[in-house]
Design a protein around this motif. Structure first.
Motif, PDB file in Angstrom:
ATOM      1  N   UNK A  79      22.207  17.199   9.772  1.00  0.00           N
ATOM      2  CA  UNK A  79      21.527  18.436  10.161  1.00  0.00           C
ATOM      3  C   UNK A  79      22.364  19.632   9.746  1.00  0.00           C
ATOM      4  N   UNK A  80      21.706  20.635   9.166  1.00  0.00           N
ATOM      5  CA  UNK A  80      22.426  21.838   8.775  1.00  0.00           C
ATOM      6  C   UNK A  80      22.815  22.631  10.006  1.00  0.00           C
ATOM      7  N   UNK A  81      23.928  23.352   9.912  1.00  0.00           N
ATOM      8  CA  UNK A  81      24.407  24.135  11.039  1.00  0.00           C
ATOM      9  C   UNK A  81      23.352  25.147  11.462  1.00  0.00           C
ATOM     10  N   UNK A  82      23.010  25.198  12.744  1.00  0.00           N
ATOM     11  CA  UNK A  82      21.990  26.155  13.188  1.00  0.00           C
ATOM     12  C   UNK A  82      22.506  27.576  13.136  1.00  0.00           C
ATOM     13  N   UNK A  83      21.585  28.514  13.030  1.00  0.00           N
ATOM     14  CA  UNK A  83      21.943  29.924  13.135  1.00  0.00           C
ATOM     15  C   UNK A  83      21.090  30.516  14.258  1.00  0.00           C
ATOM     16  N   UNK A  84      21.627  31.450  14.998  1.00  0.00           N
ATOM     17  CA  UNK A  84      20.891  31.955  16.163  1.00  0.00           C
ATOM     18  C   UNK A  84      19.615  32.679  15.776  1.00  0.00           C
ATOM     19  N   UNK A  85      18.614  32.553  16.638  1.00  0.00           N
ATOM     20  CA  UNK A  85      17.384  33.304  16.452  1.00  0.00           C
ATOM     21  C   UNK A  85      17.593  34.738  16.930  1.00  0.00           C
ATOM     22  N   UNK A  86      16.987  35.707  16.264  1.00  0.00           N
ATOM     23  CA  UNK A  86      17.051  37.079  16.760  1.00  0.00           C
ATOM     24  C   UNK A  86      16.337  37.196  18.111  1.00  0.00           C
ATOM     25  N   UNK A  87      16.741  38.158  18.888  1.00  0.00           N
ATOM     26  CA  UNK A  87      16.031  38.471  20.126  1.00  0.00           C
ATOM     27  C   UNK A  87      14.794  39.276  19.745  1.00  0.00           C
ATOM     28  N   UNK A  88      13.587  38.710  19.959  1.00  0.00           N
ATOM     29  CA  UNK A  88      12.370  39.429  19.527  1.00  0.00           C
ATOM     30  C   UNK A  88      12.258  40.830  20.112  1.00  0.00           C
ATOM     31  N   UNK A 110       2.610  19.998  -2.558  1.00  0.00           N
ATOM     32  CA  UNK A 110       2.514  20.579  -1.219  1.00  0.00           C
ATOM     33  C   UNK A 110       3.728  21.459  -0.994  1.00  0.00           C
ATOM     34  N   UNK A 111       3.617  22.350  -0.014  1.00  0.00           N
ATOM     35  CA  UNK A 111       4.759  23.160   0.400  1.00  0.00           C
ATOM     36  C   UNK A 111       5.069  22.810   1.853  1.00  0.00           C
ATOM     37  N   UNK A 112       6.309  22.409   2.087  1.00  0.00           N
ATOM     38  CA  UNK A 112       6.729  21.948   3.403  1.00  0.00           C
ATOM     39  C   UNK A 112       7.656  22.991   4.020  1.00  0.00           C
ATOM     40  N   UNK A 113       7.291  23.511   5.183  1.00  0.00           N
ATOM     41  CA  UNK A 113       8.053  24.570   5.852  1.00  0.00           C
ATOM     42  C   UNK A 113       9.006  23.932   6.864  1.00  0.00           C
ATOM     43  N   UNK A 114      10.199  23.617   6.411  1.00  0.00           N
ATOM     44  CA  UNK A 114      11.138  22.825   7.199  1.00  0.00           C
ATOM     45  C   UNK A 114      11.969  23.724   8.123  1.00  0.00           C
ATOM     46  N   UNK A 115      12.031  23.431   9.421  1.00  0.00           N
ATOM     47  CA  UNK A 115      12.918  24.188  10.305  1.00  0.00           C
ATOM     48  C   UNK A 115      14.378  23.978   9.929  1.00  0.00           C
ATOM     49  N   UNK A 116      15.183  25.006  10.107  1.00  0.00           N
ATOM     50  CA  UNK A 116      16.601  24.950   9.748  1.00  0.00           C
ATOM     51  C   UNK A 116      17.331  23.810  10.456  1.00  0.00           C
ATOM     52  N   UNK A 117      16.951  23.513  11.706  1.00  0.00           N
ATOM     53  CA  UNK A 117      17.682  22.511  12.482  1.00  0.00           C
ATOM     54  C   UNK A 117      17.092  21.106  12.370  1.00  0.00           C
ATOM     55  N   UNK A 118      16.222  20.871  11.364  1.00  0.00           N
ATOM     56  CA  UNK A 118      15.619  19.558  11.208  1.00  0.00           C
ATOM     57  C   UNK A 118      16.671  18.510  10.850  1.00  0.00           C
ATOM     58  N   UNK A 119      16.636  17.332  11.485  1.00  0.00           N
ATOM     59  CA  UNK A 119      17.580  16.257  11.126  1.00  0.00           C
ATOM     60  C   UNK A 119      17.417  15.868   9.664  1.00  0.00           C
ATOM     61  N   UNK A 120      18.533  15.711   8.970  1.00  0.00           N
ATOM     62  CA  UNK A 120      18.498  15.298   7.571  1.00  0.00           C
ATOM     63  C   UNK A 120      18.491  16.443   6.584  1.00  0.00           C
ATOM     64  N   UNK A 142      19.909  22.601  -1.592  1.00  0.00           N
ATOM     65  CA  UNK A 142      19.382  22.120  -0.310  1.00  0.00           C
ATOM     66  C   UNK A 142      19.040  20.647  -0.472  1.00  0.00           C
ATOM     67  N   UNK A 143      19.456  19.864   0.508  1.00  0.00           N
ATOM     68  CA  UNK A 143      19.203  18.418   0.463  1.00  0.00           C
ATOM     69  C   UNK A 143      18.299  18.018   1.621  1.00  0.00           C
ATOM     70  N   UNK A 144      17.340  17.160   1.323  1.00  0.00           N
ATOM     71  CA  UNK A 144      16.444  16.616   2.341  1.00  0.00           C
ATOM     72  C   UNK A 144      16.609  15.095   2.347  1.00  0.00           C
ATOM     73  N   UNK A 145      17.149  14.589   3.416  1.00  0.00           N
ATOM     74  CA  UNK A 145      17.400  13.152   3.532  1.00  0.00           C
ATOM     75  C   UNK A 145      16.598  12.586   4.697  1.00  0.00           C
ATOM     76  N   UNK A 146      15.419  12.062   4.360  1.00  0.00           N
ATOM     77  CA  UNK A 146      14.530  11.464   5.366  1.00  0.00           C
ATOM     78  C   UNK A 146      14.246  12.442   6.505  1.00  0.00           C
ATOM     79  N   UNK A 147      13.935  13.678   6.131  1.00  0.00           N
ATOM     80  CA  UNK A 147      13.680  14.737   7.108  1.00  0.00           C
ATOM     81  C   UNK A 147      12.298  14.544   7.734  1.00  0.00           C
ATOM     82  N   UNK A 148      12.204  14.458   9.066  1.00  0.00           N
ATOM     83  CA  UNK A 148      10.879  14.352   9.699  1.00  0.00           C
ATOM     84  C   UNK A 148      10.109  15.661   9.560  1.00  0.00           C
TER      85      UNK A 148
END
Length: 408
Positions: free
Chosen positions: A1-10, A187-197, A217-223
């Motif tokens: 999993x890539x290192x998460x980054x904080x979400x902005x405060x809306x 297809x275009x896949x919109x992957x969340x930053x914190x997705x496993x893999x 960017x690497x995708x390794x069996x990303x759900x």
């Protein structure tokens, strides 16, 4: 999993209301970003804090349709926003390009639930990057081909692949990418930053646009959730503006580089350049040859800028139509191609001519003025301008409509 980054405060993200406010905010950010641009380039300081300011400014959501709470600014305004930001810092200004590009795809392909969700995220200040084309291989002979696959498994959809030229991905909360599904469709896949893999490798080592972090960017069996997939294969048969909308941003980046180069050339000549001894002049800025060269560059710069804004107005006219035809889509692509030819030429010419005008002292590393040429040379390779000229000529002579994709 890539290192998460904080979400902005809306609650801290500005909601821009219209075109005029978007341009005002762009100028405000440019004034903040410009002073340290040379240092960021020289030392490759990634602009995390600056991008947080960008997110909080609300500029990231200016193309969101009004029905979803956005300003839905014109294409002409969007182009000008990128010119302003990229004149201040071309690398930093380029980073959000893919955010607007994928939002253009969403606008044409997304279902109502996808639009509400993704538009809501961007209006809350979240950043969208892009996992770009693959490196050349047997399976990726062109930028449209590749080995990235979205596969159905007993455990649901899984994404596997290696992508490069991923501008904005390192800084993003979502990373859309192109893949091929089980039926061989794009297809275009919109992957969340914190997705496993999912992992992001900051291995961008180009001599220009150095802080865009446009690496791997690497995708390794990303759900993957089915709700995060857009059927981009449908765009080939659906006239629209996602291609010219993406391309006008690229042309705007080059225009910003050109404006920065010419401004720095004038400043250096006025403040530092010595007159040639045979001229008999006290100041280099009185040299008639330098004056004429600056005048010619300004004419070309102005022409490129006006054609760019005219292309934006053409896109706005087409966008306002109740139904976009193949000819309408082609007209938009041609208009942007004309702008792209001119902005490419002036970015390269102004950034190279800078040194002839300013003299040998301008080449000192302390000034870092070569960043303008490096940025221009690297970014204008994004897609070959020779094919823009061919596209225009083939349309005029033979009535051939441009193929529809993100590079047209």
């Amino acid at each position: 999993m890539s290192a998460p980054i904080p979400f902005p405060d809306p609650s801290e993200v500005r909601r821009i209301r219209d075109d005029a406010e978007a341009l005002t905010v762009a100028h405000e950010l440019a004034a903040e970003f410009a002073p340290l641009a040379a240092r960021r380039d020289r030392e490759r300081i990634l602009p995390w804090e600056e991008l947080n300011r960008f997110s909080a400014s609300g500029l990231g959501g200016i193309t969101v349709p009004r029905e979803f709470g956005g300003a839905e600014v014109s294409y002409a305004t969007l182009a000008q926003v990128f010119v302003i930001l990229c004149e201040a810092d071309a690398s930093l200004g380029q980073i959000p390009q893919n955010q607007y590009g994928v939002l253009g795809v969403l606008r044409e392909l997304g279902d109502p639930a996808q639009k509400a969700r993704f538009y809501g995220e961007v209006l809350a200040g979240r950043r969208f990057g892009n996992a770009g084309p693959e490196r050349k291989s047997a399976e990726a002979r062109t930028i449209f081909q590749g080995a990235t696959r979205l596969s159905s498994t007993s455990g649901g959809l899984r994404l596997n692949g290696r992508r490069f030229y991923s501008t904005g991905a390192l800084f993003a909360h979502r990373i859309p990418t192109r893949a091929t599904d089980d039926e061989g469709r794009a297809v275009q896949v919109w992957v969340p930053r914190d997705a496993p893999g999912l992992s992001i490798v900051d291995d961008w080592d180009s001599f220009g646009q150095r802080t865009t972090a446009s690496g791997q960017v690497r995708f390794d069996d990303v759900p993957v959730s089915p709700q995060d997939v857009l059927p981009v294969w449908q765009l080939a048969d659906r006239p629209g503006l996602y291609g010219p909308g993406s391309q006008i941003i690229q042309a705007s980046i080059d225009q910003g580089i050109a404006q920065a180069a010419l401004a720095d050339a004038q400043r250096f000549v006025r403040e530092r350049t010595r007159p040639w001894p045979d001229s008999g002049l006290q100041h280099a800025h009185d040299d008639p040859y330098l004056i004429a060269d600056v005048g010619r560059l300004q004419v070309d710069l102005h022409a490129a800028h006006e054609v760019l804004l005219e292309a934006g107005r053409v896109l706005d006219e087409v966008a306002a139509l109740p139904r976009i035809s193949a000819e309408d889509s082609a007209r938009a692509s041609i208009a942007v191609a004309e702008a792209k030819v001119l902005t490419t030429r002036i970015a390269l010419e102004a950034s190279e001519k800078l040194f002839e005008l300013a003299g040998s002292s301008a080449t000192r590393a302390t000034h870092n003025l070569d960043r303008h040429w490096r940025n221009a040379r690297v970014h204008t390779l994004h897609d070959p301008v020779r094919w823009k000229a061919h596209l225009i000529g083939n349309y005029l002579l033979n009535g051939t409509l441009p193929t529809r994709h993100s590079w047209n």
